[in-house]
Design a protein around this motif. Sequence first.
Motif, PDB file in Angstrom:
ATOM      1  N   GLY A 143       0.831  -1.197   0.000  1.00 19.09           N
ATOM      2  CA  GLY A 143       0.000   0.000   0.000  1.00 19.09           C
ATOM      3  C   GLY A 143       0.866   1.248   0.000  1.00 19.09           C
ATOM      4  O   GLY A 143       1.949   1.264   0.582  1.00 19.09           O
ATOM      5  N   ARG A 144       0.381   2.270  -0.675  1.00 19.16           N
ATOM      6  CA  ARG A 144       1.048   3.563  -0.684  1.00 19.16           C
ATOM      7  C   ARG A 144      -0.020   4.616  -0.407  1.00 19.16           C
ATOM      8  O   ARG A 144      -0.994   4.733  -1.161  1.00 19.16           O
ATOM      9  N   ILE A 145       0.166   5.376   0.674  1.00 18.20           N
ATOM     10  CA  ILE A 145      -0.832   6.364   1.097  1.00 18.20           C
ATOM     11  C   ILE A 145      -0.148   7.715   1.259  1.00 18.20           C
ATOM     12  O   ILE A 145       0.926   7.807   1.860  1.00 18.20           O
ATOM     13  N   VAL A 146      -0.778   8.745   0.731  1.00 18.82           N
ATOM     14  CA  VAL A 146      -0.270  10.107   0.905  1.00 18.82           C
ATOM     15  C   VAL A 146      -1.347  10.972   1.550  1.00 18.82           C
ATOM     16  O   VAL A 146      -2.495  10.987   1.110  1.00 18.82           O
ATOM     17  N   MET A 147      -0.951  11.671   2.607  1.00 16.25           N
ATOM     18  CA  MET A 147      -1.775  12.698   3.234  1.00 16.25           C
ATOM     19  C   MET A 147      -1.326  14.054   2.678  1.00 16.25           C
ATOM     20  O   MET A 147      -0.116  14.308   2.577  1.00 16.25           O
ATOM     21  N   THR A 148      -2.266  14.909   2.343  1.00 12.09           N
ATOM     22  CA  THR A 148      -1.906  16.243   1.873  1.00 12.09           C
ATOM     23  C   THR A 148      -1.881  17.199   3.055  1.00 12.09           C
ATOM     24  O   THR A 148      -2.922  17.595   3.581  1.00 12.09           O
ATOM     25  N   THR A 149      -0.679  17.542   3.496  1.00 11.79           N
ATOM     26  CA  THR A 149      -0.518  18.496   4.584  1.00 11.79           C
ATOM     27  C   THR A 149      -0.301  19.882   3.986  1.00 11.79           C
ATOM     28  O   THR A 149      -0.622  20.120   2.818  1.00 11.79           O
ATOM     29  N   SER A 150       0.222  20.819   4.752  1.00  9.88           N
ATOM     30  CA  SER A 150       0.382  22.184   4.259  1.00  9.88           C
ATOM     31  C   SER A 150       1.369  22.947   5.124  1.00  9.88           C
ATOM     32  O   SER A 150       1.507  22.677   6.324  1.00  9.88           O
ATOM     33  N   ASN A 162      -8.142  26.772  11.535  1.00 11.50           N
ATOM     34  CA  ASN A 162      -8.849  25.507  11.293  1.00 11.50           C
ATOM     35  C   ASN A 162      -8.087  24.635  10.292  1.00 11.50           C
ATOM     36  O   ASN A 162      -7.843  23.450  10.524  1.00 11.50           O
ATOM     37  N   TYR A 163      -7.695  25.241   9.196  1.00  8.69           N
ATOM     38  CA  TYR A 163      -6.963  24.535   8.145  1.00  8.69           C
ATOM     39  C   TYR A 163      -5.597  24.066   8.651  1.00  8.69           C
ATOM     40  O   TYR A 163      -5.195  22.920   8.436  1.00  8.69           O
ATOM     41  N   GLY A 164      -4.892  24.951   9.349  1.00 13.26           N
ATOM     42  CA  GLY A 164      -3.573  24.595   9.871  1.00 13.26           C
ATOM     43  C   GLY A 164      -3.642  23.468  10.889  1.00 13.26           C
ATOM     44  O   GLY A 164      -2.798  22.564  10.884  1.00 13.26           O
ATOM     45  N   ALA A 165      -4.656  23.513  11.764  1.00 15.21           N
ATOM     46  CA  ALA A 165      -4.808  22.452  12.766  1.00 15.21           C
ATOM     47  C   ALA A 165      -5.070  21.107  12.096  1.00 15.21           C
ATOM     48  O   ALA A 165      -4.481  20.078  12.461  1.00 15.21           O
ATOM     49  N   ALA A 166      -5.939  21.106  11.092  1.00 13.90           N
ATOM     50  CA  ALA A 166      -6.245  19.862  10.387  1.00 13.90           C
ATOM     51  C   ALA A 166      -5.029  19.337   9.635  1.00 13.90           C
ATOM     52  O   ALA A 166      -4.743  18.125   9.645  1.00 13.90           O
ATOM     53  N   LYS A 167      -4.287  20.239   8.994  1.00  9.72           N
ATOM     54  CA  LYS A 167      -3.149  19.817   8.198  1.00  9.72           C
ATOM     55  C   LYS A 167      -2.001  19.293   9.068  1.00  9.72           C
ATOM     56  O   LYS A 167      -1.295  18.358   8.676  1.00  9.72           O
ATOM     57  N   MET A 168      -1.793  19.877  10.236  1.00  7.93           N
ATOM     58  CA  MET A 168      -0.759  19.356  11.123  1.00  7.93           C
ATOM     59  C   MET A 168      -1.196  18.038  11.739  1.00  7.93           C
ATOM     60  O   MET A 168      -0.375  17.143  11.968  1.00  7.93           O
ATOM     61  N   ALA A 169      -2.488  17.897  11.969  1.00 10.94           N
ATOM     62  CA  ALA A 169      -2.997  16.623  12.492  1.00 10.94           C
ATOM     63  C   ALA A 169      -2.727  15.490  11.508  1.00 10.94           C
ATOM     64  O   ALA A 169      -2.463  14.352  11.918  1.00 10.94           O
ATOM     65  N   LEU A 170      -2.773  15.783  10.209  1.00  9.84           N
ATOM     66  CA  LEU A 170      -2.479  14.753   9.215  1.00  9.84           C
ATOM     67  C   LEU A 170      -1.033  14.277   9.293  1.00  9.84           C
ATOM     68  O   LEU A 170      -0.742  13.122   8.996  1.00  9.84           O
ATOM     69  N   VAL A 171      -0.130  15.173   9.705  1.00 10.50           N
ATOM     70  CA  VAL A 171       1.260  14.751   9.911  1.00 10.50           C
ATOM     71  C   VAL A 171       1.321  13.734  11.053  1.00 10.50           C
ATOM     72  O   VAL A 171       1.984  12.710  10.953  1.00 10.50           O
ATOM     73  N   GLY A 172       0.602  14.008  12.123  1.00  8.73           N
ATOM     74  CA  GLY A 172       0.568  13.060  13.239  1.00  8.73           C
ATOM     75  C   GLY A 172      -0.033  11.723  12.844  1.00  8.73           C
ATOM     76  O   GLY A 172       0.459  10.663  13.247  1.00  8.73           O
ATOM     77  N   LEU A 173      -1.080  11.761  12.026  1.00  4.45           N
ATOM     78  CA  LEU A 173      -1.687  10.526  11.539  1.00  4.45           C
ATOM     79  C   LEU A 173      -0.688   9.746  10.693  1.00  4.45           C
ATOM     80  O   LEU A 173      -0.526   8.526  10.848  1.00  4.45           O
ATOM     81  N   MET A 174       0.003  10.443   9.822  1.00  7.15           N
ATOM     82  CA  MET A 174       1.014   9.801   8.981  1.00  7.15           C
ATOM     83  C   MET A 174       2.133   9.184   9.807  1.00  7.15           C
ATOM     84  O   MET A 174       2.570   8.059   9.533  1.00  7.15           O
ATOM     85  N   GLN A 175       2.595   9.895  10.828  1.00  9.86           N
ATOM     86  CA  GLN A 175       3.713   9.395  11.634  1.00  9.86           C
ATOM     87  C   GLN A 175       3.376   8.028  12.239  1.00  9.86           C
ATOM     88  O   GLN A 175       4.197   7.096  12.209  1.00  9.86           O
ATOM     89  N   THR A 176       2.186   7.904  12.787  1.00  8.28           N
ATOM     90  CA  THR A 176       1.799   6.642  13.424  1.00  8.28           C
ATOM     91  C   THR A 176       1.474   5.555  12.403  1.00  8.28           C
ATOM     92  O   THR A 176       1.897   4.404  12.550  1.00  8.28           O
ATOM     93  N   LEU A 177       0.754   5.907  11.339  1.00  4.99           N
ATOM     94  CA  LEU A 177       0.401   4.882  10.354  1.00  4.99           C
ATOM     95  C   LEU A 177       1.628   4.343   9.628  1.00  4.99           C
ATOM     96  O   LEU A 177       1.654   3.172   9.245  1.00  4.99           O
ATOM     97  N   SER A 178       2.647   5.173   9.451  1.00  2.27           N
ATOM     98  CA  SER A 178       3.866   4.672   8.810  1.00  2.27           C
ATOM     99  C   SER A 178       4.530   3.608   9.673  1.00  2.27           C
ATOM    100  O   SER A 178       5.110   2.644   9.151  1.00  2.27           O
ATOM    101  N   LEU A 179       4.437   3.754  10.999  1.00  2.00           N
ATOM    102  CA  LEU A 179       4.982   2.746  11.906  1.00  2.00           C
ATOM    103  C   LEU A 179       4.118   1.478  11.885  1.00  2.00           C
ATOM    104  O   LEU A 179       4.635   0.361  11.799  1.00  2.00           O
TER     105      LEU A 179
END
Length: 298
Positions: A143-150, A162-179
């Motif tokens: 699987g290959r998954i990309v989150m669009t952050t900002s 609102n946008y910044g909070a959501a986009k930084m949250a996607l980084v956190g989601l990516m960090q854990t899912l990559s593990l």
Amino acid sequence: MSIRFDGKVAIVTGAGNGLGRQHALALAARGAKVVVNDFGRAPAEGGDTPAEAVVREIVAAGGEARANNASVTDVDAVAAMVADTVAAWGRVDILVNNAGILRDKSFAKMTLDDFRLVVDVHLMGAAICTKAVWDLMKSQGYGRIVMTTSSSGLYGNFGQSNYGAAKMALVGLMQTLSLEGAKDNIRVNCLAPTAATAMTEGLMPAAILEKLKPEAVTPGLLYLVSEDAPSRAILCAGAGTFERAYVTMTQGVHLGLDADTPERIAEQFDAISARDDEYVPESGAVQGRNEVGKALQG
């Protein structure tokens, strides 16, 4: 090395226009079968939806594509999109979480409804789509998954709490899912684009917008979903320039727990902040290990 996607199946959300459209076209041009997802509706006088229009482009160029109009916030509709994709093509190899909206205002003027809506589309939309393909990718062993952050999430931007909070949250989601995905060859990354899209019209001068074509971002996306993709990377892209962002940690200073520790933090804040030997922790547990280790040494 040529990056190709022959035999691969990709879902791109928010792909009716802008960045998502370019991602879908490029994936199809390199051999992928593409689900073009977009919530946009057909014009009042009839005609194609944005997703259907992109599918027509792909098919006209000799590729394979299907249109889907599910909202990424609709759990059942997303599940049906994935089920339909598997029924048609047997698998899902790539998920590009690109769908998004803006509701820009300063935090003082922003309603909580607008805050929640942006978080729902960007963060929960990505989580819902990722959850819908996760078990399938695990069973495939690929699987290959990309989150669009900002940059608005990574570094902040006035009027986009609102946008910044959501986009930084996607980084956190990516960090854990990559593990969590590593053992099953699921690689998860973030793309931080700078591009002129429908969401950015009127925000920049025309000469700058000309440089920031969406297609100048897409090469970064193609690498992040390729066979040899990295995992846990934050790739920034705009105007044909590519950078990498990191969440780092300094070495820190052990100050103990005394009555004057707050004052000593103030005195030592420059030393605590020193970036000479900063590093990228491999997981969140590293912070605790660093802190306890320094305490034991002290």
